[in-house]
Scaffold this motif. Structure first.
Motif, mmCIF file in Angstrom:
data_model
loop_
_atom_site.group_PDB
_atom_site.id
_atom_site.type_symbol
_atom_site.label_atom_id
_atom_site.label_comp_id
_atom_site.label_asym_id
_atom_site.label_seq_id
_atom_site.Cartn_x
_atom_site.Cartn_y
_atom_site.Cartn_z
ATOM 1 N N PRO A 37 0.909 -1.174 -0.058
ATOM 2 C CA PRO A 37 -0.072 0.060 -0.012
ATOM 3 C C PRO A 37 0.969 1.172 0.039
ATOM 4 O O PRO A 37 0.400 2.429 -0.535
ATOM 5 C CB PRO A 37 -0.866 -0.123 1.164
ATOM 6 C CG PRO A 37 -0.864 -1.594 1.548
ATOM 7 C CD PRO A 37 0.610 -2.175 1.196
ATOM 8 N N ILE A 38 1.913 1.267 0.511
ATOM 9 C CA ILE A 38 3.003 2.215 0.668
ATOM 10 C C ILE A 38 3.278 2.488 -0.699
ATOM 11 O O ILE A 38 3.270 3.772 -1.411
ATOM 12 C CB ILE A 38 4.085 2.262 1.674
ATOM 13 C CG1 ILE A 38 3.564 2.246 3.147
ATOM 14 C CG2 ILE A 38 5.105 3.209 1.618
ATOM 15 C CD1 ILE A 38 4.673 1.791 4.160
ATOM 16 N N LEU A 39 3.809 1.606 -1.408
ATOM 17 C CA LEU A 39 4.242 1.864 -2.930
ATOM 18 C C LEU A 39 3.378 2.284 -3.716
ATOM 19 O O LEU A 39 3.581 3.030 -4.606
ATOM 20 C CB LEU A 39 5.116 0.496 -3.181
ATOM 21 C CG LEU A 39 6.245 0.170 -2.454
ATOM 22 C CD1 LEU A 39 6.726 -1.439 -2.916
ATOM 23 C CD2 LEU A 39 7.433 1.118 -2.737
ATOM 24 N N ALA A 40 1.728 1.781 -3.581
ATOM 25 C CA ALA A 40 0.932 1.957 -4.476
ATOM 26 C C ALA A 40 0.352 3.460 -4.230
ATOM 27 O O ALA A 40 0.221 4.438 -5.151
ATOM 28 C CB ALA A 40 -0.358 1.017 -4.145
ATOM 29 N N ARG A 41 0.572 4.001 -2.830
ATOM 30 C CA ARG A 41 0.120 5.484 -2.859
ATOM 31 C C ARG A 41 1.103 6.279 -3.380
ATOM 32 O O ARG A 41 0.843 7.318 -3.930
ATOM 33 C CB ARG A 41 0.247 5.744 -1.127
ATOM 34 C CG ARG A 41 -0.233 7.125 -1.027
ATOM 35 C CD ARG A 41 -0.180 7.295 0.775
ATOM 36 N NE ARG A 41 -0.643 8.694 1.213
ATOM 37 C CZ ARG A 41 0.212 9.494 1.513
ATOM 38 N NH1 ARG A 41 1.461 9.624 1.147
ATOM 39 N NH2 ARG A 41 -0.438 10.795 1.549
#
Length: 58
Positions: A37-41
């Motif tokens: 989720p951090i990379l997607a954000r």
């Protein structure tokens, strides 16, 4: 359950490979649940910034 040495603890009788691989897989899944989720954000914010720059130029 008590072990007489650290090596015996790691071996867990004959169940050591199963036990430690289960811990490793669980840890990997938890790490992915945090990292993805951090990379997607970050990717989303970069895409939006790129889109806004493109719209501003037109």
């Amino acid at each position: 359950m008590s072990f007489s040495s650290f090596g015996e603890f790691l071996a867990m009788g004959t169940h050591g490979p199963y036990v430690w691989s289960a811990y490793a897989i669980s840890l990997a899944v938890l790490a992915l649940n945090v990292a993805l989720p951090i990379l997607a954000r970050r990717r989303y914010l970069q895409d939006e910034a790129r889109r806004l720059r493109r719209e501003k130029q037109q």
